[in-house]
Design an enzyme around this catalytic site. Structure first.
Site, PDB file in Angstrom:
ATOM      1  N   TYR A 131       0.844  -1.205   0.000  1.00 32.22           N
ATOM      2  CA  TYR A 131       0.000   0.000   0.000  1.00 32.22           C
ATOM      3  C   TYR A 131       0.875   1.250   0.000  1.00 32.22           C
ATOM      4  O   TYR A 131       0.671   2.170  -0.801  1.00 32.22           O
ATOM      5  CB  TYR A 131      -0.914  -0.027   1.218  1.00 32.22           C
ATOM      6  CG  TYR A 131      -1.660   1.270   1.468  1.00 32.22           C
ATOM      7  CD1 TYR A 131      -2.774   1.604   0.718  1.00 32.22           C
ATOM      8  CD2 TYR A 131      -1.240   2.140   2.470  1.00 32.22           C
ATOM      9  CE1 TYR A 131      -3.451   2.791   0.944  1.00 32.22           C
ATOM     10  CE2 TYR A 131      -1.921   3.327   2.715  1.00 32.22           C
ATOM     11  CZ  TYR A 131      -3.029   3.649   1.947  1.00 32.22           C
ATOM     12  OH  TYR A 131      -3.689   4.831   2.177  1.00 32.22           O
ATOM     13  N   GLY A 132       1.861   1.288   0.895  1.00 31.01           N
ATOM     14  CA  GLY A 132       2.750   2.447   0.962  1.00 31.01           C
ATOM     15  C   GLY A 132       3.550   2.629  -0.308  1.00 31.01           C
ATOM     16  O   GLY A 132       3.767   3.763  -0.769  1.00 31.01           O
ATOM     17  N   LYS A 143       1.364   4.240  -2.876  1.00 32.15           N
ATOM     18  CA  LYS A 143       1.170   5.664  -2.600  1.00 32.15           C
ATOM     19  C   LYS A 143       2.447   6.458  -2.905  1.00 32.15           C
ATOM     20  O   LYS A 143       2.376   7.612  -3.343  1.00 32.15           O
ATOM     21  CB  LYS A 143       0.742   5.866  -1.153  1.00 32.15           C
ATOM     22  CG  LYS A 143      -0.656   5.362  -0.838  1.00 32.15           C
ATOM     23  CD  LYS A 143      -1.725   6.072  -1.647  1.00 32.15           C
ATOM     24  CE  LYS A 143      -3.130   5.762  -1.126  1.00 32.15           C
ATOM     25  NZ  LYS A 143      -4.193   6.421  -1.919  1.00 32.15           N
TER      26      LYS A 143
END
Length: 238
Positions: free
Chosen positions: A142-143, A146
């Site tokens: 997820y990071g 992003k």
């Protein structure tokens, strides 16, 4: 003149708050989401237009763009944690499914939507994408997605600036009032995340919505290619 604002992932959480903020300014707001019931309910409650659209689907995203004559503000708020891998899947297949899900929902959704409406963006318009503090710390797939969103937004800024359009990322820290954690938030974790901030409070969807509203204002025309960290000091830059 009334502005047209497109908010992906606008049926809940941060996206909903963003849609509500622009609607309060009498903008023509179009919000999207994947689920018919939540899109229709939110659109009705906010008095805006709702369109069911999966932002990771090229055909549906192109169809959405075809319904819009012009876009003054695009807010790419669709995204979230990766979907769970099927039970019993081999480890590498599970890993691939996790990363594919993260990249698709958090990066490609923004890339596809922006590309679809790019020729409809007006001079003086803005593209805002919702990032995450997870890009700076232990964010996993997820990071990483992003972080890639931020890199893409910077490149987009250079491409859109000659036609008068800005491109920025808002990177929230811990925000309450959303279903992001899918029921996994505990009291101890909440307290620890709040303790990381300087002002000792969690963020709210409205904090992010107000930042988006500012970035789309005339006072922010010289802000582009940036990631704005909105986290109460949990992550600082120098």
């Amino acid at each position: 003149m009334t502005r047209t604002v497109l908010v992906t992932g606008g049926s809940s959480g941060i996206g909903r708050a963003v849609a509500a903020r622009f609607a309060a300014d009498h903008c023509e707001v179009v919000l999207t989401g994947r689920h018919t019931d939540s899109v229709e309910r939110t659109a009705r409650e906010l008095g805006v237009r709702g369109v069911v659209c999966d932002a990771t689907d090229p055909a549906r995203t192109a169809a959405l763009a075809g319904q819009l004559a012009a876009v003054d503000v695009l807010v790419n708020a669709a995204g979230g944690l990766p979907a769970a891998a099927p039970d019993g899947a081999p480890p590498l297949e599970s890993l691939l499914a996790e990363w594919s899900s993260s990249l698709s929902s958090n990066l490609l959704s923004a890339v596809l939507t922006t590309a679809a409406v790019r020729d409809r963006l007006t001079d003086g318009g803005t593209v805002i994408s919702i990032g995450s503090i997870g890009a700076e710390r232990r964010g996993g797939s997820y990071g990483a997605a992003k972080a890639a969103l931020g890199a893409w937004s910077t490149s987009l800024s250079a491409e859109l600036a000659p036609v008068g359009v800005t491109s920025n990322v808002i990177s929230p820290g811990y925000v309450t009032g959303t279903d992001f954690f899918r029921g996994g938030m505990t009291g101890a974790r909440h307290a620890a995340l709040v303790q990381e901030t300087h002002n000792l409070r969690p963020g709210t969807p409205e904090d992010i919505a107000e930042t988006a509203f500012f970035l789309a204002s005339s006072g922010a025309r010289h802000i582009t290619g940036q990631t704005l960290h909105v986290n109460g000091g949990a992550f600082t830059t120098r």
